[in-house]
Design a protein around this motif. Structure first.
Motif, PDB file in Angstrom:
ATOM      1  N   ALA A 158      17.573   5.536 -49.636  1.00 30.01           N
ATOM      2  CA  ALA A 158      18.860   6.023 -50.125  1.00 30.01           C
ATOM      3  C   ALA A 158      19.822   4.879 -50.403  1.00 30.01           C
ATOM      4  N   ALA A 159      19.798   3.867 -49.544  1.00 31.23           N
ATOM      5  CA  ALA A 159      20.724   2.747 -49.693  1.00 31.23           C
ATOM      6  C   ALA A 159      20.401   1.866 -50.891  1.00 31.23           C
ATOM      7  N   SER A 160      19.108   1.752 -51.229  1.00 31.09           N
ATOM      8  CA  SER A 160      18.692   0.725 -52.193  1.00 31.09           C
ATOM      9  C   SER A 160      18.243   1.255 -53.543  1.00 31.09           C
ATOM     10  N   VAL A 161      18.155   2.571 -53.695  1.00 27.98           N
ATOM     11  CA  VAL A 161      17.620   3.163 -54.925  1.00 27.98           C
ATOM     12  C   VAL A 161      18.764   3.699 -55.784  1.00 27.98           C
ATOM     13  N   PRO A 162      18.918   3.225 -57.008  1.00 29.32           N
ATOM     14  CA  PRO A 162      20.047   3.677 -57.833  1.00 29.32           C
ATOM     15  C   PRO A 162      20.010   5.151 -58.190  1.00 29.32           C
ATOM     16  N   ASN A 163      18.828   5.748 -58.297  1.00 28.42           N
ATOM     17  CA  ASN A 163      18.725   7.145 -58.701  1.00 28.42           C
ATOM     18  C   ASN A 163      18.581   8.101 -57.523  1.00 28.42           C
ATOM     19  N   PHE A 164      18.917   7.635 -56.318  1.00 28.45           N
ATOM     20  CA  PHE A 164      19.003   8.532 -55.170  1.00 28.45           C
ATOM     21  C   PHE A 164      20.101   9.564 -55.417  1.00 28.45           C
ATOM     22  N   VAL A 165      19.832  10.816 -55.010  1.00 24.06           N
ATOM     23  CA  VAL A 165      20.787  11.908 -55.224  1.00 24.06           C
ATOM     24  C   VAL A 165      21.257  12.532 -53.919  1.00 24.06           C
ATOM     25  N   LEU A 166      20.316  12.850 -53.032  1.00 25.68           N
ATOM     26  CA  LEU A 166      20.630  13.685 -51.877  1.00 25.68           C
ATOM     27  C   LEU A 166      19.578  13.443 -50.803  1.00 25.68           C
ATOM     28  N   TYR A 176      25.758  11.433 -38.743  1.00 21.61           N
ATOM     29  CA  TYR A 176      26.388  12.320 -39.713  1.00 21.61           C
ATOM     30  C   TYR A 176      27.896  12.198 -39.562  1.00 21.61           C
ATOM     31  N   ASP A 177      28.608  12.032 -40.689  1.00 17.25           N
ATOM     32  CA  ASP A 177      30.047  11.762 -40.614  1.00 17.25           C
ATOM     33  C   ASP A 177      30.918  13.006 -40.578  1.00 17.25           C
ATOM     34  N   GLY A 178      30.306  14.197 -40.607  1.00 17.05           N
ATOM     35  CA  GLY A 178      31.074  15.431 -40.561  1.00 17.05           C
ATOM     36  C   GLY A 178      31.667  15.844 -41.888  1.00 17.05           C
ATOM     37  N   ALA A 179      31.416  15.059 -42.934  1.00 17.95           N
ATOM     38  CA  ALA A 179      31.978  15.347 -44.256  1.00 17.95           C
ATOM     39  C   ALA A 179      30.913  15.332 -45.342  1.00 17.95           C
ATOM     40  N   GLY A 180      29.663  15.602 -44.960  1.00 22.67           N
ATOM     41  CA  GLY A 180      28.600  15.736 -45.944  1.00 22.67           C
ATOM     42  C   GLY A 180      27.791  14.488 -46.206  1.00 22.67           C
ATOM     43  N   PHE A 181      27.992  13.415 -45.424  1.00 26.71           N
ATOM     44  CA  PHE A 181      27.275  12.164 -45.671  1.00 26.71           C
ATOM     45  C   PHE A 181      26.678  11.616 -44.379  1.00 26.71           C
ATOM     46  N   LEU A 182      25.568  10.886 -44.536  1.00 29.95           N
ATOM     47  CA  LEU A 182      24.987  10.119 -43.448  1.00 29.95           C
ATOM     48  C   LEU A 182      25.428   8.669 -43.580  1.00 29.95           C
ATOM     49  N   THR A 183      25.756   8.063 -42.456  1.00 34.85           N
ATOM     50  CA  THR A 183      26.110   6.648 -42.478  1.00 34.85           C
ATOM     51  C   THR A 183      24.846   5.810 -42.663  1.00 34.85           C
ATOM     52  N   ILE A 184      24.992   4.685 -43.315  1.00 33.22           N
ATOM     53  CA  ILE A 184      23.870   3.765 -43.515  1.00 33.22           C
ATOM     54  C   ILE A 184      24.099   2.565 -42.599  1.00 33.22           C
ATOM     55  N   PRO A 185      23.262   2.391 -41.576  1.00 33.09           N
ATOM     56  CA  PRO A 185      23.518   1.345 -40.580  1.00 33.09           C
ATOM     57  C   PRO A 185      23.254  -0.055 -41.132  1.00 33.09           C
TER      58      PRO A 185
END
Length: 378
Positions: free
Chosen positions: A302-310, A332-341
């Protein structure tokens, strides 16, 4: 490498790869229902890897894959788990997140969809509402059918099956409005002609995609459906190689590829699938029904692929047994996204005592029957 060890924990198969420098990598197999077979493949591949340089990932990938040309989910799950563990080691070796070794971040967080389950229609509707309340802007694993007990013989008329599915999606959309994307999961339960009828009926509710409308056995069948509907198709979770994805892409049979990082050849294989898809402006939605090890590996893509969607985000990562198996650096940030460590490797470590805390739960072979005694797909 000094040791390659399969770990059967709860419903998951993790793999530890240890080195003489003290670094340990962690990976996961996505073979799912045949984990014992995949564990056997890990042990066989491990005999080749012991004594080798863990940093030569592509070379080892090619050697393991091409040494016999016998594939399938058990073997490719094993290869995938080892590949993820080797990337984990390489990241730790260079003191960098794996995505830095793949070209660096193209985004700082990953949009996720939450799972919705229910044995009744109301439970599913309530699940969609709860996902919205939890901040998710997309919900998935959302079936228009009820997952009834396998012990209960199945029968519906054609009209009941099609109209029931259409009405279910209507209820989901009305429950949350347009602020939540609906990811409709068919789970391979329809024939090609049924899939076309259902898709045309739910089109008015603007689902983000329809997932696995038909069985994955025949790329031409998926292309038949794609050619006749106006909803994007998401598929690929059962595929084990870039060549299978290429067959779908060349037929315009998929608009969102769903590589399982733990089945398609690990981070190495998933990155190649994403590149194939990018060439056709097709999005990437990694499949992820497994443990936090799988989620952590998916986030490198997800972090490195330009065509990642979901990103699929399974429930229960803060509950037993998942929280007792690994320590994880993402959340999970509580607003629909996962943090990328930004930690070295993939960002998960095996907890001490995990093997004792989560004994294996063998998969039981079962499926559902029609009232006439024949096998159906559910």
């Amino acid at each position: 490498m000094t040791d390659v060890r399969p770990l059967l924990l709860d419903r998951y198969l993790l793999v530890e790869v240890r080195t003489d420098t003290g670094l340990t990598g962690l990976g996961e197999s996505g073979a799912w229902g045949f984990l014992e077979a995949s564990a056997g493949a890990v042990e066989a591949l491990g005999r080749y890897l012991v004594g080798k340089d863990p940093l030569l990932i592509e070379h080892h990938w090619q050697y393991m894959y091409r040494s016999s040309h016998f594939g399938g989910s058990a073997v490719m799950g094993a290869l995938s788990a080892i590949d993820i563990a080797l990337w984990d080691i390489k990241g730790q070796h260079y003191q960098a997140p794996v995505y830095d070794l793949l070209g660096g971040k193209v985004r700082s967080k990953a949009r996720a969809y939450g799972h919705v389950f229910g044995s009744t229609r109301q439970e599913l509707v309530d699940g969609v509402i709860a996902a919205k309340a939890a901040g998710f802007t997309a919900v998935g694993h959302l079936t228009p059918f009820l997952d009834e007990p396998f012990s209960e013989p199945y029968f519906e008329t054609h009209a009941q099956k099609v109209e029931g599915a259409i009405d279910a999606v209507r209820q989901y959309r009305e429950a949350v409005g347009d602020s939540v994307d609906l990811c409709i999961e068919i789970h391979r339960r329809l024939t090609p002609t049924e899939a076309v009828q259902v898709a045309l009926g739910i089109e008015q509710y603007h689902p983000m995609f329809i997932e696995d409308p038909v069985l994955p056995d025949n790329a031409d069948e998926m292309a038949y459906v794609a050619d006749k509907i106006n909803i994007p198709i998401a598929t690929g979770e059962r595929l084990t190689s870039i060549w299978e994805f290429d067959m779908l892409l060349r037929r315009d049979a998929v608009q969102y590829v769903r590589p399982d990082v733990c089945l398609v050849g690990g981070i190495t294989g998933a990155k190649k699938v994403a590149a194939l898809a990018e060439a056709r402006h097709v999005g990437v939605i990694p499949h992820n029904p497994l443990s936090p090890v799988s989620t952590a590996a998916c986030l490198q893509i997800a972090a490195s692929v330009p065509n990642f969607v979901l990103q699929e985000y399974p429930l229960g990562e803060d509950e037993f047994p998942k929280k007792d198996i690994v320590e994880r650096a993402y959340g999970y940030d509580g607003a629909g996204f996962l943090t990328i460590p930004d930690v070295p490797g993939i960002g998960v470590t095996l907890r001490e005592g995990a093997v004792e805390a989560a004994p294996p739960k063998p998969w039981e072979i079962q499926t559902r029957l029609h009232v006439d005694g024949s096998v159906i797909d559910q």
